[in-house]
Scaffold this motif. Structure first.
Motif, mmCIF file in Angstrom:
data_model
loop_
_atom_site.group_PDB
_atom_site.id
_atom_site.type_symbol
_atom_site.label_atom_id
_atom_site.label_comp_id
_atom_site.label_asym_id
_atom_site.label_seq_id
_atom_site.Cartn_x
_atom_site.Cartn_y
_atom_site.Cartn_z
ATOM 1 N N CYS A 40 45.587 21.929 -21.906
ATOM 2 C CA CYS A 40 44.916 20.531 -21.200
ATOM 3 C C CYS A 40 45.354 19.503 -21.960
ATOM 4 O O CYS A 40 45.233 19.341 -23.139
ATOM 5 N N ILE A 42 45.621 15.472 -22.694
ATOM 6 C CA ILE A 42 44.669 14.181 -22.233
ATOM 7 C C ILE A 42 45.291 12.977 -22.743
ATOM 8 O O ILE A 42 45.459 12.974 -24.026
ATOM 9 N N GLN A 62 45.796 17.034 -12.105
ATOM 10 C CA GLN A 62 45.308 16.007 -12.649
ATOM 11 C C GLN A 62 44.119 15.303 -12.494
ATOM 12 O O GLN A 62 44.169 15.158 -11.220
ATOM 13 N N ILE A 63 43.204 14.950 -13.407
ATOM 14 C CA ILE A 63 41.873 14.275 -13.010
ATOM 15 C C ILE A 63 42.276 12.863 -13.863
ATOM 16 O O ILE A 63 42.300 12.797 -15.212
ATOM 17 N N ILE A 65 39.979 9.478 -14.867
ATOM 18 C CA ILE A 65 38.863 8.932 -15.120
ATOM 19 C C ILE A 65 38.854 7.444 -15.401
ATOM 20 O O ILE A 65 39.670 7.036 -16.531
ATOM 21 N N CYS A 66 38.452 6.523 -14.275
ATOM 22 C CA CYS A 66 38.686 5.158 -14.583
ATOM 23 C C CYS A 66 37.745 4.510 -15.387
ATOM 24 O O CYS A 66 36.694 4.628 -15.291
ATOM 25 N N VAL A 88 36.175 8.685 -10.480
ATOM 26 C CA VAL A 88 36.949 10.034 -11.077
ATOM 27 C C VAL A 88 37.955 10.230 -9.751
ATOM 28 O O VAL A 88 37.425 10.655 -8.502
ATOM 29 N N GLN A 90 40.362 13.551 -8.396
ATOM 30 C CA GLN A 90 40.809 14.797 -8.416
ATOM 31 C C GLN A 90 42.144 14.918 -7.924
ATOM 32 O O GLN A 90 42.027 14.735 -6.631
ATOM 33 N N ILE A 91 43.155 15.120 -8.576
ATOM 34 C CA ILE A 91 44.375 15.445 -7.840
ATOM 35 C C ILE A 91 45.017 16.826 -7.832
ATOM 36 O O ILE A 91 45.316 17.235 -8.821
ATOM 37 N N PRO A 92 45.069 17.372 -6.704
ATOM 38 C CA PRO A 92 45.397 18.922 -6.750
ATOM 39 C C PRO A 92 46.923 19.057 -7.311
ATOM 40 O O PRO A 92 47.700 18.147 -7.071
ATOM 41 N N PRO A 93 47.154 20.208 -7.630
ATOM 42 C CA PRO A 93 48.485 20.641 -8.137
ATOM 43 C C PRO A 93 49.579 20.320 -6.874
ATOM 44 O O PRO A 93 49.407 20.560 -5.818
ATOM 45 N N ILE A 110 41.703 7.335 -18.247
ATOM 46 C CA ILE A 110 41.807 8.512 -19.214
ATOM 47 C C ILE A 110 42.505 9.639 -18.107
ATOM 48 O O ILE A 110 42.182 9.751 -16.880
ATOM 49 N N VAL A 112 43.685 13.507 -17.474
ATOM 50 C CA VAL A 112 43.356 14.829 -17.845
ATOM 51 C C VAL A 112 44.364 15.613 -17.170
ATOM 52 O O VAL A 112 44.032 15.936 -15.784
ATOM 53 N N THR A 114 45.455 19.255 -16.535
ATOM 54 C CA THR A 114 45.063 20.652 -16.533
ATOM 55 C C THR A 114 46.094 21.625 -16.152
ATOM 56 O O THR A 114 47.108 21.326 -15.908
ATOM 57 N N ILE B 10 30.269 2.687 -18.479
ATOM 58 C CA ILE B 10 31.162 3.093 -17.551
ATOM 59 C C ILE B 10 30.672 4.016 -16.378
ATOM 60 O O ILE B 10 31.020 4.090 -14.984
ATOM 61 N N PHE B 11 29.418 4.828 -16.787
ATOM 62 C CA PHE B 11 28.954 5.746 -15.597
ATOM 63 C C PHE B 11 27.512 5.662 -15.691
ATOM 64 O O PHE B 11 26.975 5.067 -16.734
ATOM 65 N N LEU B 31 30.977 14.929 -13.751
ATOM 66 C CA LEU B 31 32.250 14.225 -13.239
ATOM 67 C C LEU B 31 33.015 14.812 -12.585
ATOM 68 O O LEU B 31 33.459 14.613 -11.267
ATOM 69 N N PHE B 38 40.917 23.148 -11.004
ATOM 70 C CA PHE B 38 41.365 22.680 -12.419
ATOM 71 C C PHE B 38 40.780 23.425 -13.347
ATOM 72 O O PHE B 38 41.218 23.485 -14.678
ATOM 73 N N ILE B 42 33.873 18.346 -16.343
ATOM 74 C CA ILE B 42 33.835 17.287 -17.007
ATOM 75 C C ILE B 42 32.383 16.709 -16.957
ATOM 76 O O ILE B 42 32.016 16.570 -15.738
ATOM 77 N N ILE B 63 36.377 19.423 -25.451
ATOM 78 C CA ILE B 63 36.889 18.294 -25.820
ATOM 79 C C ILE B 63 35.912 17.204 -25.928
ATOM 80 O O ILE B 63 35.516 17.023 -24.760
ATOM 81 N N THR B 114 37.351 23.066 -21.077
ATOM 82 C CA THR B 114 38.336 23.648 -20.611
ATOM 83 C C THR B 114 37.880 25.205 -20.343
ATOM 84 O O THR B 114 37.039 25.916 -20.764
#
Lengths: 138, 138
Positions: A40, A42, A62-63, A65-66, A88, A90-93, A110, A112, A114, B10-11, B31, B38, B42, B63, B114
């Motif tokens: 992973c 980051i 990819q994830i 985190i705003c 947040v 979540q972006i699939p492969p 941020i 992430v 994976t 943030i959250f 999150l 993934f 998180i 992490i 992870t």
């Protein structure tokens, strides 16, 4: 659209993002590198107002985190989504997409990545000004 | 030890952490949940001053990304480490450890678990007051 929140910077800006893959200025700070047992990667990414990356895919997903400002995120064939602190994504492969700041606000997330052993990113063409400004014109 | 930084939340705080595994008050906001492509869970965790979790391990590793305040982190057999905003802790699979706030400051981190298909956490005994206050007495 100007953000009025007080910025509470968490990470130093890091390295300038490569101009071949970013339109405008962005900075990338690696938090967890390639090749660890976590599989992973980051990083923290800061985009100046108006900056966005090229269309691209992530083989392992990819994830996002705003954490600050107002950003844009678009998946191929869909309208632009606005992102703000606490969102947040979540972006699939292998899903074609891009992200960046909105025109009038810096934006920080941020990222992430994976399953990083599958590869981090496949870069594609730039996001045109017409695509980038399609949100304001909808 | 009181932190003087302005908190830029943030959250939202999320759910109260289970009293069986936390000494003091903490809140957990998920999150990214279990069971996604993934293979990564998180959560954002907010610890009140003095709050810490029990000794525990993560079968797939974890992490920590520290975003606010002053925290403590301890691995079995080692002294307590102080954590502040921007610190990133890489916790290998099966390593016995605990984390939490310092006595006088709230503390917030994002936790990235992870290889979550291996299980998220194995909880063990509480961190005693003697262990928790060992930092101040070193």
């Amino acid at each position: 659209m100007q953000t009025s929140e007080t910025q509470n910077v968490i990470f130093a800006k890091g390295e300038k993002a490569p101009a071949d893959y970013f339109t405008g200025n962005a900075w990338v700070k690696t938090l967890v590198p390639k090749g660890t047992a976590f599989n992973c990667v980051i990083a923290n990414v800061v985009f100046e107002p108006g900056c966005r990356n090229n269309w691209h895919t992530h083989p392992g997903g990819q994830i996002l985190i705003c954490t600050y400002g107002i950003g844009y995120y678009q998946e191929k064939g869909k309208p632009i989504q606005v992102l703000t602190k606490g969102d947040v994504v979540q972006i699939p492969p292998d899903l074609e997409h891009w992200h960046g700041a909105s025109p009038d606000s810096e934006f920080t997330h941020i990222a992430v990545n994976t399953h990083s052993d599958k590869g981090l990113v496949n870069w594609m063409r730039r996001v045109t000004d017409e695509e980038y400004h399609s949100f304001a014109n909808e």
